[in-house]
Scaffold this motif. Structure first.
Motif, mmCIF file in Angstrom:
data_model
loop_
_atom_site.group_PDB
_atom_site.id
_atom_site.type_symbol
_atom_site.label_atom_id
_atom_site.label_comp_id
_atom_site.label_asym_id
_atom_site.label_seq_id
_atom_site.Cartn_x
_atom_site.Cartn_y
_atom_site.Cartn_z
ATOM 1 N N ASP A 91 0.812 -1.209 0.000
ATOM 2 C CA ASP A 91 0.000 0.000 0.000
ATOM 3 C C ASP A 91 0.857 1.275 0.000
ATOM 4 O OD1 ASP A 91 0.960 -0.420 2.543
ATOM 5 O OD2 ASP A 91 -0.883 0.163 3.563
ATOM 6 N N GLN A 92 2.195 1.111 0.061
ATOM 7 C CA GLN A 92 3.093 2.266 -0.042
ATOM 8 C C GLN A 92 4.252 1.912 -0.982
ATOM 9 O OE1 GLN A 92 3.215 2.619 4.516
ATOM 10 N NE2 GLN A 92 3.390 4.752 3.894
ATOM 11 N N PRO A 93 3.936 1.556 -2.219
ATOM 12 C CA PRO A 93 4.970 1.031 -3.123
ATOM 13 C C PRO A 93 6.039 2.029 -3.511
ATOM 14 C CG PRO A 93 2.932 1.454 -4.324
ATOM 15 C CD PRO A 93 2.621 1.645 -2.865
ATOM 16 N N GLY A 94 5.758 3.315 -3.412
ATOM 17 C CA GLY A 94 6.734 4.310 -3.834
ATOM 18 C C GLY A 94 7.744 4.676 -2.768
ATOM 19 N N VAL A 95 7.585 4.129 -1.567
ATOM 20 C CA VAL A 95 8.466 4.492 -0.457
ATOM 21 C C VAL A 95 9.733 3.652 -0.527
ATOM 22 C CG1 VAL A 95 8.700 4.592 2.038
ATOM 23 C CG2 VAL A 95 6.508 5.129 0.979
ATOM 24 N N SER A 96 10.889 4.282 -0.685
ATOM 25 C CA SER A 96 12.134 3.528 -0.723
ATOM 26 C C SER A 96 13.287 4.249 -0.041
ATOM 27 C CB SER A 96 12.526 3.213 -2.180
ATOM 28 O OG SER A 96 12.657 4.404 -2.924
ATOM 29 N N SER A 97 13.122 5.511 0.289
ATOM 30 C CA SER A 97 14.184 6.264 0.959
ATOM 31 C C SER A 97 14.143 6.012 2.459
ATOM 32 C CB SER A 97 14.020 7.763 0.695
ATOM 33 O OG SER A 97 14.095 8.039 -0.689
ATOM 34 N N PRO A 98 15.286 6.111 3.144
ATOM 35 C CA PRO A 98 15.296 5.938 4.597
ATOM 36 C C PRO A 98 14.381 6.934 5.296
ATOM 37 C CG PRO A 98 17.523 5.842 3.716
ATOM 38 C CD PRO A 98 16.637 6.293 2.591
ATOM 39 N N ILE A 99 13.756 6.480 6.369
ATOM 40 C CA ILE A 99 12.798 7.286 7.120
ATOM 41 C C ILE A 99 13.274 7.350 8.566
ATOM 42 C CG2 ILE A 99 10.398 7.457 7.898
ATOM 43 C CD1 ILE A 99 9.854 5.486 5.413
ATOM 44 N N ARG A 100 13.406 8.535 9.091
ATOM 45 C CA ARG A 100 13.856 8.706 10.474
ATOM 46 C C ARG A 100 12.646 8.883 11.381
ATOM 47 N NH1 ARG A 100 18.730 12.682 12.575
ATOM 48 N NH2 ARG A 100 18.726 11.982 14.765
ATOM 49 N N ILE A 101 12.621 8.104 12.455
ATOM 50 C CA ILE A 101 11.557 8.188 13.455
ATOM 51 C C ILE A 101 12.205 8.614 14.769
ATOM 52 C CG2 ILE A 101 9.698 6.977 14.646
ATOM 53 C CD1 ILE A 101 9.275 7.113 11.645
ATOM 54 N N GLY A 102 11.874 9.798 15.238
ATOM 55 C CA GLY A 102 12.508 10.287 16.460
ATOM 56 C C GLY A 102 13.996 10.466 16.257
ATOM 57 N N ASP A 103 14.770 10.234 17.318
ATOM 58 C CA ASP A 103 16.213 10.467 17.265
ATOM 59 C C ASP A 103 17.006 9.222 16.879
ATOM 60 O OD1 ASP A 103 15.906 13.112 18.062
ATOM 61 O OD2 ASP A 103 16.004 12.592 20.200
ATOM 62 N N ASP A 104 16.486 8.027 17.189
ATOM 63 C CA ASP A 104 17.343 6.838 17.148
ATOM 64 C C ASP A 104 16.842 5.718 16.249
ATOM 65 O OD1 ASP A 104 19.056 7.979 19.108
ATOM 66 O OD2 ASP A 104 17.647 7.365 20.678
ATOM 67 N N ILE A 105 15.725 5.891 15.544
ATOM 68 C CA ILE A 105 15.163 4.813 14.746
ATOM 69 C C ILE A 105 15.177 5.202 13.272
ATOM 70 C CG2 ILE A 105 13.119 3.404 14.292
ATOM 71 C CD1 ILE A 105 12.310 3.840 17.213
ATOM 72 N N TRP A 106 15.687 4.294 12.440
ATOM 73 C CA TRP A 106 15.686 4.490 11.001
ATOM 74 C C TRP A 106 14.987 3.316 10.334
ATOM 75 C CZ3 TRP A 106 17.406 8.740 8.387
ATOM 76 C CH2 TRP A 106 18.160 9.674 9.116
ATOM 77 N N LEU A 107 14.067 3.616 9.445
ATOM 78 C CA LEU A 107 13.373 2.604 8.659
ATOM 79 C C LEU A 107 13.897 2.630 7.224
ATOM 80 C CD1 LEU A 107 9.686 3.228 9.841
ATOM 81 C CD2 LEU A 107 11.422 1.748 10.873
ATOM 82 N N HIS A 108 14.085 1.437 6.663
ATOM 83 C CA HIS A 108 14.662 1.326 5.317
ATOM 84 C C HIS A 108 13.793 0.397 4.460
ATOM 85 C CE1 HIS A 108 18.545 3.107 6.679
ATOM 86 N NE2 HIS A 108 18.213 2.508 7.819
ATOM 87 N N PRO A 109 12.757 0.931 3.813
ATOM 88 C CA PRO A 109 11.952 0.093 2.923
ATOM 89 C C PRO A 109 12.761 -0.319 1.688
ATOM 90 C CG PRO A 109 10.833 2.167 3.475
ATOM 91 C CD PRO A 109 12.259 2.314 3.883
ATOM 92 N N VAL A 110 12.645 -1.576 1.322
ATOM 93 C CA VAL A 110 13.243 -2.087 0.092
ATOM 94 C C VAL A 110 12.108 -2.282 -0.905
ATOM 95 C CG1 VAL A 110 14.471 -4.012 -0.987
ATOM 96 C CG2 VAL A 110 15.143 -3.214 1.307
ATOM 97 N N GLU A 111 12.167 -1.560 -2.021
ATOM 98 C CA GLU A 111 11.116 -1.623 -3.033
ATOM 99 C C GLU A 111 11.620 -2.438 -4.221
ATOM 100 O OE1 GLU A 111 8.435 -2.187 -4.975
ATOM 101 O OE2 GLU A 111 7.661 -0.734 -3.521
ATOM 102 N N PRO A 112 11.206 -3.719 -4.326
ATOM 103 C CA PRO A 112 11.741 -4.549 -5.400
ATOM 104 C C PRO A 112 11.068 -4.338 -6.755
ATOM 105 C CG PRO A 112 10.268 -5.834 -4.015
ATOM 106 C CD PRO A 112 10.362 -4.461 -3.388
ATOM 107 N N GLY A 113 9.899 -3.701 -6.788
ATOM 108 C CA GLY A 113 9.123 -3.658 -8.025
ATOM 109 C C GLY A 113 8.249 -4.899 -8.127
ATOM 110 N N GLU A 114 7.190 -4.798 -8.905
ATOM 111 C CA GLU A 114 6.192 -5.858 -8.893
ATOM 112 C C GLU A 114 6.722 -7.191 -9.415
ATOM 113 O OE1 GLU A 114 3.045 -7.978 -7.973
ATOM 114 O OE2 GLU A 114 3.456 -5.920 -7.305
ATOM 115 N N GLU A 115 7.531 -7.177 -10.468
ATOM 116 C CA GLU A 115 8.007 -8.453 -11.005
ATOM 117 C C GLU A 115 8.904 -9.181 -10.010
ATOM 118 O OE1 GLU A 115 10.392 -10.359 -14.848
ATOM 119 O OE2 GLU A 115 10.078 -8.194 -14.707
ATOM 120 N N LEU A 116 9.877 -8.460 -9.417
ATOM 121 C CA LEU A 116 10.736 -9.085 -8.419
ATOM 122 C C LEU A 116 9.942 -9.455 -7.166
ATOM 123 C CD1 LEU A 116 14.142 -7.154 -8.449
ATOM 124 C CD2 LEU A 116 13.672 -9.485 -9.191
ATOM 125 N N ARG A 117 8.983 -8.622 -6.784
ATOM 126 C CA ARG A 117 8.150 -8.940 -5.617
ATOM 127 C C ARG A 117 7.418 -10.263 -5.842
ATOM 128 N NH1 ARG A 117 5.780 -5.588 -1.518
ATOM 129 N NH2 ARG A 117 6.517 -3.716 -2.613
#
Length: 465
Positions: free
Chosen positions: A48-74
């Motif tokens: 539901d968030q396929p375009g998200v692929s850049s690192p996301i900072r939450i607060g001071d100490d948490i980093w989220l890293h979505p990996v977006e493979p694209g539909e064929e690889l997914r």
């Protein structure tokens, strides 16, 4: 200390907080670990968030890293290899007269699996500082079994601790031979790059060790340690802890009270027997209903006295066999109600609370009201519902638990063991649970589960201290 986690499972997030998308599996624990220690979480970007692929900072100490493979690889990585092939293998779900088939399409899909694992390993190398004693790398899910290989191949040495934890069963060597030799050896060798490989139950550990002994050239198995070259990998059995504080709060929540009222209305004064599952093939829901149908054939009056309800959710990318399985489950429910529904009330029901925030409240509400709870999985890595039932059921209620659920190793003394393939035995256990004196040992069950803590799990799976 900081945590680096790789998982297919992903969180929900906003600018300041992260939360699990479902109550089961590793995700709720990762949320707690990151909130306490900080770190990085690498995961497959949610559909539901396929375009998200850049690192996301939450607060001071948490980093989220979505990996977006694209539909064929997914599709190749997730649907074909992770779900159909690997989860089917580890849960003994393949009909070997027809599957698996390693044709050119499967070869292409395996290449997609490799590509996604390489993407994870690349991101992991970017966030790792390889610090001894401070950095803990936790990899989860059969979706990522080549990440240790790709991560380690560019390192001359590794100071950080790396653990791979599988929430699934592991199959015996003969069944593991359904996949080609070069794939099975590569998977095992990759996992043996880790310091620790963990499972929920000792039987899955023993099966993994047997596969290493048979299929990994040069591997030596000494107790629950595998030595390959100069590297030692320790195998552990350490089930996820149950967050009893969360359950205690949920018993008093408004959403739980609303579900209690709704379920009480549907029960209409009858005893409730409850199960709660995702519609995965190994959850064995149709056989559970068929077993109850046999009890109704012996004792038709049970339909007036009892109600068997299944709280079900749908897998995020259900297709093929999952859809056929859901249809088969619905057909069994219709047949039983056509035969035994009475007074305008269903004898058995499927309850679909959806994926809203109060879906788990539905399960908690049902357990607080239940005379019996049922888990009859064919093979299951743990089964969180079994632990929730053991904690919430009253003394006069029974938990029927599959001998092939990982939770049986921990909860066996407090449950009625059922053979998931024996409808007659399961049926008799259901009848006795609904008409007999019920279970016992609630205080002991609750004490056992309250003694579990996330810090203890973390210490064990990383062999800290």
């Amino acid at each position: 200390m900081r945590i680096l986690t790789c998982s297919n499972s992903c969180p929900r997030w906003d600018a300041d907080t992260i939360a699990p998308r479902s109550p089961g599996g590793l995700a709720p624990m990762v949320v707690s670990l990151l909130n306490e220690h900080g770190g990085h979480w690498i995961f497959t970007a949610p559909p539901d968030q396929p375009g998200v692929s850049s690192p996301i900072r939450i607060g001071d100490d948490i980093w989220l890293h979505p990996v977006e493979p694209g539909e064929e690889l997914r599709h190749q990585h997730y649907d074909v290899i992770s779900i159909r092939l690997l989860l089917g293998l580890l849960h003994y779900m393949h009909d070997t007269s027809e599957q698996p088939v390693f044709d050119s399409a499967m070869v292409d899909a395996w290449a997609g699996y490799e590509a996604v694992n390489q993407s994870y390993a690349k991101r992991l190398r970017e966030v790792s500082d390889n610090s001894a004693g401070d950095e803990l790398i936790l990899i989860n899910d059969p979706h990522l079994m080549l990440v240790p290989e790709y991560f380690a191949e560019t390192q001359a040495g590794r100071a950080s601790r790396m653990t791979y934890f599988l929430g699934t069963p592991w199959c015996e060597p003969d069944y593991f031979s359904l996949i080609p030799g070069h794939i099975r050896t590569r998977i095992l060798t990759s996992l043996l790059r880790c310091d620790v490989v963990g499972f929920h139950a000792g039987r899955w550990v023993d099966a993994f060790l047997a596969c290493c002994a048979r299929y990994v050239p040069g591997a030596r198995v000494e107790g629950r340690t595998v030595i390959l070259g100069e590297h030692r990998t320790e195998l552990i059995a350490m089930p996820f802890p149950l967050d009893t504080d969360v359950l205690d709060r949920m018993t008093e929540a408004d959403a739980t009270r609303r579900w209690q009222s709704k379920l009480a209305e549907l029960a209409g004064g009858r005893k409730l027997m409850l199960r709660a599952d995702r519609l995965d093939l190994w959850k064995n829901i149709p056989r559970g209903f068929q077993a109850y149908e046999m009890a109704l054939e012996r004792r038709p009056e049970l339909a007036e006295q009892c109600w068997f309800a299944a709280v079900v959710t749908t897998p995020s990318r259900a297709a093929g066999r999952h859809q056929a399985y859901a249809e088969a489950t619905e057909a069994v429910v219709r047949r039983i109600n056509d035969r035994f529904a009475t007074g305008g009330r269903e004898a058995v029901s499927l309850i679909r609370p959806g994926m809203d925030d109060d879906s788990r409240n539905c399960v908690v509400a049902g357990l607080l009201m239940s005379t019996a709870a049922v888990v009859n999985s064919t093979y299951d890595g743990l089964n969180l519902f079994a632990k929730e039932a053991a904690y919430l059921l009253d003394d006069d209620a029974s938990l029927l638990l599959s001998a092939n659920a990982g939770a049986d190793e921990q909860l066996g003394p407090f449950t009625v063991t059922v053979d998931p393939f024996d409808l007659g035995q399961t049926s008799e256990a259901m009848e006795k649970a609904l008409t007999g004196s019920g279970g016992s040992g609630r205080d002991a069950r609750r004490a056992l589960l309250r003694d579990e803590h996330l810090d203890g799990w973390l210490t064990t799976v990383f062999r800290l201290g």
